[in-house]
Write a protein that holds these residues in place. Structure first.
Motif, short mmCIF file in Angstrom:
data_model
loop_
_atom_site.label_atom_id
_atom_site.label_comp_id
_atom_site.label_asym_id
_atom_site.label_seq_id
_atom_site.Cartn_x
_atom_site.Cartn_y
_atom_site.Cartn_z
N GLN A 1 0.84 -1.18 0.00
CA GLN A 1 0.00 0.00 0.00
C GLN A 1 0.88 1.24 0.00
O GLN A 1 1.99 1.24 0.53
CB GLN A 1 -0.92 0.01 1.22
N LEU A 2 0.35 2.31 -0.60
CA LEU A 2 1.10 3.55 -0.72
C LEU A 2 1.05 4.31 0.61
O LEU A 2 -0.02 4.51 1.18
CB LEU A 2 0.50 4.41 -1.83
N VAL A 3 2.22 4.74 1.09
CA VAL A 3 2.31 5.56 2.31
C VAL A 3 3.14 6.79 2.00
O VAL A 3 4.09 6.74 1.22
CB VAL A 3 2.92 4.77 3.49
N ARG A 4 2.75 7.90 2.62
CA ARG A 4 3.42 9.19 2.43
C ARG A 4 3.53 9.58 0.95
O ARG A 4 4.46 10.27 0.55
CB ARG A 4 4.80 9.18 3.10
N GLY A 5 2.60 9.08 0.14
CA GLY A 5 2.51 9.50 -1.25
C GLY A 5 3.51 8.89 -2.20
O GLY A 5 3.29 8.89 -3.40
N ARG A 6 4.61 8.33 -1.68
CA ARG A 6 5.67 7.86 -2.58
C ARG A 6 6.23 6.48 -2.22
O ARG A 6 6.81 5.82 -3.08
CB ARG A 6 6.82 8.87 -2.60
#
Length: 244
Positions: A77-82
């Protein structure tokens, strides 16, 4: 008194594709964030942030008009956008059913039987199989096999300590010897004895996933009367598909 007055081109003709700033006798065009001014100084071209840097996203960068977005592979899953973070499917529900144990790894999960023992071994506690001394078939077999499951990321830096094995029972006047009994045909691992009752499994070659290793770590115990006993820790090591 001036005979001339400035004409605000930005209001009268909208000459710019995006942003227009009036100046005396002329005008200037600028662009919104994510765009850059074209050579004609009027239109705006999209900035491809993905091409500008290979490190802007941890996995995959998707360019869009005026912006970009990051994607993660299945199981993350994507975390902190990047960045991409592993999803622990085993914590999301009963993914494997009652008769199996769910083991999460970087990028996925696998189901293993709750009773991993094979004849003539019998289950005595969680993941521990014992071969009864009363059974003649057990004479030349390890007394116990303990099943463990773990995961590492792909292409992990080496050398790297990854798993410690330790004697659970300590007897006087005995000598303990640890060895990799099987599962190290390519020389990917090394077993370093750290004390008279423990040893550390060391990864000495970088492994690229996804792949599964089953490694038998044996503890051989010999006493002063030349009595020999052995037990095995069967480590199922899953190497994830990505280095994150």
């Amino acid at each position: 008194m001036s005979l001339f007055s400035d004409i605000n081109e930005c209001e009268t003709s909208s000459p710019c594709a995006q942003l227009c700033y009036n100046v005396v006798g002329s005008f200037l065009c600028q662009c919104n964030q994510g765009f850059e001014l074209s050579p004609d100084r009027i239109n705006c071209d999209d900035v491809d942030e993905c091409r500008a840097s290979n490190f802007i996203c941890q996995y995959e960068c998707v360019n869009e008009p005026g912006r970009f977005s990051c994607l993660c592979p299945d199981g993350y899953q994507l975390v902190r956008g990047r960045n991409c973070q592993d999803i622990n499917e085993c914590e999301l529900g009963n993914a494997c059913g009652e008769d199996n144990i769910c083991s999460n790894y970087h990028g996925g999960y696998r189901c293993y039987p709750r009773n991993p023992c094979q004849e003539p071994y019998v289950l005595t506690s969680e993941n521990r199989c014992v071969c009864p001394v009363s059974n003649p078939l057990c004479r030349d077999l390890p007394y116990s096999i303990v099943h463990k499951y773990m995961s590492i990321r792909s292409e992990r830096t080496v050398p790297s300590d990854i798993f410690q094995i330790q004697a659970t029972q300590i007897f006087p006047n005995t000598i303990n010897t640890f060895r990799i009994k099987s599962g190290n045909e390519n020389g990917d691992f090394f077993l370093r004895q750290t004390s008279p009752v423990s040893a550390m499994l060391v990864l000495v070659k970088p492994l690229k996933g996804p792949r599964e290793h089953i490694i038998d770590l044996e503890l051989l115990t010999v006493n002063s009367m030349n009595y020999r006993s052995s037990s095995v820790l069967r480590l199922t090591l899953i190497v994830g598909p990505h280095p994150f």
